[in-house]
Design a protein around this motif. Structure first.
Motif, short mmCIF file in Angstrom:
data_model
loop_
_atom_site.label_atom_id
_atom_site.label_comp_id
_atom_site.label_asym_id
_atom_site.label_seq_id
_atom_site.Cartn_x
_atom_site.Cartn_y
_atom_site.Cartn_z
N ALA A 89 0.70 -1.33 -0.07
CA ALA A 89 -0.18 0.04 -0.01
C ALA A 89 0.67 1.28 -0.04
O ALA A 89 0.55 2.24 -0.66
CB ALA A 89 -0.94 -0.03 1.26
N ARG A 90 2.03 1.15 0.84
CA ARG A 90 2.93 2.29 0.62
C ARG A 90 3.44 2.58 -0.59
O ARG A 90 3.57 3.79 -1.05
CB ARG A 90 3.91 2.08 1.82
CG ARG A 90 5.02 3.27 1.88
CD ARG A 90 6.17 2.89 2.59
NE ARG A 90 7.12 1.84 1.97
CZ ARG A 90 7.42 0.70 2.26
NH1 ARG A 90 6.88 0.39 3.26
NH2 ARG A 90 8.12 -0.10 1.54
N GLU A 91 3.89 1.63 -1.41
CA GLU A 91 4.43 1.90 -2.86
C GLU A 91 3.46 2.24 -3.77
O GLU A 91 3.83 3.14 -4.76
CB GLU A 91 5.29 0.69 -3.09
CG GLU A 91 6.41 0.11 -2.24
CD GLU A 91 7.42 1.24 -2.03
OE1 GLU A 91 7.55 1.92 -3.11
OE2 GLU A 91 8.05 1.34 -1.14
N PHE A 92 2.23 1.77 -3.57
CA PHE A 92 0.89 2.02 -4.53
C PHE A 92 0.63 3.59 -4.41
O PHE A 92 0.46 4.36 -5.18
CB PHE A 92 -0.26 1.34 -4.40
CG PHE A 92 0.05 -0.18 -4.85
CD1 PHE A 92 0.84 -0.49 -5.90
CD2 PHE A 92 -0.34 -1.29 -4.13
CE1 PHE A 92 0.94 -1.84 -6.38
CE2 PHE A 92 -0.28 -2.46 -4.56
CZ PHE A 92 0.39 -3.05 -5.72
N LEU A 93 0.78 3.96 -2.93
CA LEU A 93 0.17 5.29 -2.58
C LEU A 93 1.53 6.26 -3.12
O LEU A 93 1.16 7.55 -3.84
CB LEU A 93 0.23 5.55 -1.20
CG LEU A 93 -0.11 6.96 -0.76
CD1 LEU A 93 -1.29 7.46 -1.44
CD2 LEU A 93 -0.05 6.83 0.85
N ALA A 94 2.70 5.87 -2.94
CA ALA A 94 3.92 6.50 -3.36
C ALA A 94 3.79 6.72 -5.05
O ALA A 94 3.99 7.95 -5.39
CB ALA A 94 5.18 6.20 -2.97
N ALA B 234 -2.08 2.57 -10.53
CA ALA B 234 -1.57 2.95 -9.27
C ALA B 234 -2.75 2.96 -8.20
O ALA B 234 -2.97 2.62 -7.07
CB ALA B 234 -0.64 4.18 -8.92
N TRP B 235 -3.80 3.84 -8.54
CA TRP B 235 -5.18 4.20 -7.80
C TRP B 235 -5.65 2.64 -7.69
O TRP B 235 -6.49 2.42 -6.45
CB TRP B 235 -5.78 5.13 -8.36
CG TRP B 235 -5.17 6.47 -8.45
CD1 TRP B 235 -4.83 7.30 -9.40
CD2 TRP B 235 -5.02 7.26 -7.02
NE1 TRP B 235 -4.36 8.60 -8.78
CE2 TRP B 235 -4.57 8.44 -7.55
CE3 TRP B 235 -5.33 7.15 -5.72
CZ2 TRP B 235 -4.14 9.61 -6.68
CZ3 TRP B 235 -5.00 7.94 -5.03
CH2 TRP B 235 -4.26 9.28 -5.06
N SER B 236 -5.89 1.90 -8.90
CA SER B 236 -6.43 0.77 -8.56
C SER B 236 -5.89 -0.26 -7.75
O SER B 236 -6.61 -0.96 -6.84
CB SER B 236 -6.63 0.15 -9.92
OG SER B 236 -7.29 -0.93 -10.13
N GLU B 237 -4.46 -0.49 -7.83
CA GLU B 237 -3.80 -1.42 -6.84
C GLU B 237 -4.08 -0.93 -5.52
O GLU B 237 -4.12 -1.70 -4.50
CB GLU B 237 -2.59 -1.39 -7.34
CG GLU B 237 -2.11 -1.75 -8.84
CD GLU B 237 -2.42 -3.72 -8.71
OE1 GLU B 237 -2.93 -4.20 -7.96
OE2 GLU B 237 -1.55 -4.29 -9.92
N LEU B 238 -3.87 0.33 -5.24
CA LEU B 238 -4.05 0.78 -3.95
C LEU B 238 -5.39 0.72 -3.31
O LEU B 238 -5.29 0.34 -2.18
CB LEU B 238 -3.85 2.48 -3.80
CG LEU B 238 -3.98 3.24 -2.64
CD1 LEU B 238 -2.90 2.78 -1.43
CD2 LEU B 238 -3.76 4.64 -2.82
N GLY B 239 -6.31 0.80 -4.13
CA GLY B 239 -7.71 0.66 -3.67
C GLY B 239 -7.87 -0.78 -3.22
O GLY B 239 -8.42 -1.20 -2.08
N ALA B 240 -7.43 -1.64 -3.97
CA ALA B 240 -7.55 -3.17 -3.60
C ALA B 240 -6.71 -3.58 -2.71
O ALA B 240 -7.43 -4.52 -1.71
CB ALA B 240 -7.17 -3.95 -5.06
N THR B 241 -5.64 -2.93 -2.33
CA THR B 241 -4.56 -3.33 -1.48
C THR B 241 -5.39 -2.79 0.06
O THR B 241 -5.46 -3.62 1.11
CB THR B 241 -3.51 -2.82 -1.49
OG1 THR B 241 -2.87 -3.20 -2.85
CG2 THR B 241 -2.34 -3.51 -0.48
#
Length: 402
Positions: free
Chosen positions: A298-303, A314-321
């Motif tokens: 989540a930290r890396e996706f947010l970054a 990035a937003w898609s992966e962040l949301g799923a995580t």
């Protein structure tokens, strides 16, 4: 006595002395002699021409221009002055100025190699690809073995979308002159741009000692599903040049080859070297997610999303995580950013959104969310659709009680 006097006069004439020095490749001496001739007569056509020529030969191209221009004011149709000045202007970044002179020179000598070649080069510099092709074909008619003309003709054809014809000339140039082998790298790039990945990969294989070529070969092999071969190529590339791009390409190859444990250290090193690379942070997040290191993911996706706010994955992966971490409010915010970027109504995202509302007991919001999910799924997610219909009935009753 008269003949002897004439001979001695010629021997001491600065222009004659300059010509002798020029013939002997004593260029600095030639400059001194032609300079002396111009001091005696600044309008001397021969002295101006040869002084300009010698300046060109000692790589003082720009300085030669006024001397060639002086010659052409006296003799506007002098072929060598037209050609030489046109070439100097071309070489000093003034192709548009040189073009008319080269056209005049070519019109005077339409079957000679030099005026046709330089006219073709000027047109190519100005991106006039069709006239460049015509001039270069004429140059090759005069000298069929010219590697520079072959390579430039290949480029002119490629720029017109005639990649197959272009390839013939690039390969001919490399065959005619081994120093033009690197032109095949340009051809490989042309094949890539045309979507001809197999042809590009075959050419990159010809350069096993070229790190950039090996990196491109590795990327193409990944795209063609040949992960094991890609790993071999990219490991060598990283060993010789551990750039961020090479590390990222190798890490991607490891992922494709199901060697995630090898990919993570590479990406960590690359991220430390280039923390502002959004694509790199996205890939590192995916590796952490596969390793079940969800907070790190989540930290890396947010970054990645913060570095490039328009990066939809990035937003898609962040949301799923975030959903897997149970942070439902932040999950919804991430998906809202995704939708704001124009992302289509993805059934998987809609399902997670509905679950977020449901698990927060926001039943009034959950009802339309489940309805949107079921409409978008259309039988493609049977297990989730079954659960969604069951939950829709329940949350509808709960929403009506409030």
């Amino acid at each position: 006595m008269a003949l002897l006097a004439l001979f001695l006069l010629l021997q001491s004439d600065p222009t004659s002395l300059g010509m002798k020095a020029l013939d002997e490749s004593k260029l600095e001496q030639a400059l001194l002699h032609f300079g002396a001739a111009l001091k005696a007569d600044a309008e001397d056509v021969s002295a101006n021409f040869y002084y300009g020529l010698t300046l060109s030969l000692v790589n003082r191209q720009a300085e030669s221009i006024p001397f060639y221009r002086k010659v052409l004011t006296k003799q506007p149709e002098l072929f060598e002055a037209q050609l030489n000045l046109g070439v100097v202007l071309l070489r000093t970044g003034r192709a548009a100025e040189g073009l008319p002179l080269l056209e005049k020179a070519q019109a005077q000598q339409p079957k000679q190699f030099r005026p046709n070649y330089y006219l073709g080069e000027a047109h190519a510099t100005l991106e006039h690809w069709e006239p460049a092709e015509t001039a270069l074909q004429a140059a090759l008619a005069a000298d069929a073995g010219s590697a520079p003309a072959m390579a430039l003709l290949g480029k002119a054809l490629a720029k017109q979308g005639r990649v197959k014809e272009s390839a013939i000339w690039y390969q001919s140039a490399a065959k005619a002159d081994p120093s033009y082998k690197d032109a095949l790298l340009e051809l490989a790039g042309i094949h890539e741009a045309a979507g001809q990945k197999a042809e590009a990969a075959a050419l990159y294989r010809l350069f096993p000692d070229n790190g950039a070529a090996r990196e491109r070969l590795g990327v193409l092999l990944i795209e063609q599903g040949e992960a094991a071969d890609a790993v071999a190529q990219l490991e060598k590339a990283v060993a010789e040049s551990p750039t961020t791009a090479n590390r990222l390409a190798l890490a991607t190859a490891y992922l494709k080859a199901k060697q995630n444990d090898k990919a993570a250290p590479l990406l960590t090193q690359a991220a430390a070297a280039e923390p502002g690379n959004a694509e790199l942070r996205l890939t590192l997040g995916r590796i952490y997610r596969e390793a079940k290191r969800l907070p790190d993911a989540a930290r890396e996706f947010l970054a990645a999303a913060q570095l490039d706010p328009k990066m939809k994955p990035a937003w898609s992966e962040l949301g799923a995580t975030l959903f897997l971490l149970g942070d439902y409010p932040q999950t919804l915010k991430a998906f809202a950013r995704l939708k704001a970027l124009g992302e289509e109504q993805n059934a998987s995202v809609l399902y997670l959104e509905a679950l977020c509302y449901d698990r927060q007991q926001l039943y009034k919001e959950a009802v339309p969310a489940y309805e949107k999910f079921l409409a978008a799924a259309g039988g493609k997610m049977p297990e989730e659709e079954f659960k969604g219909r069951q939950r829709l009935r329940i949350v509808s009753r709960m929403a009506n009680k409030r």
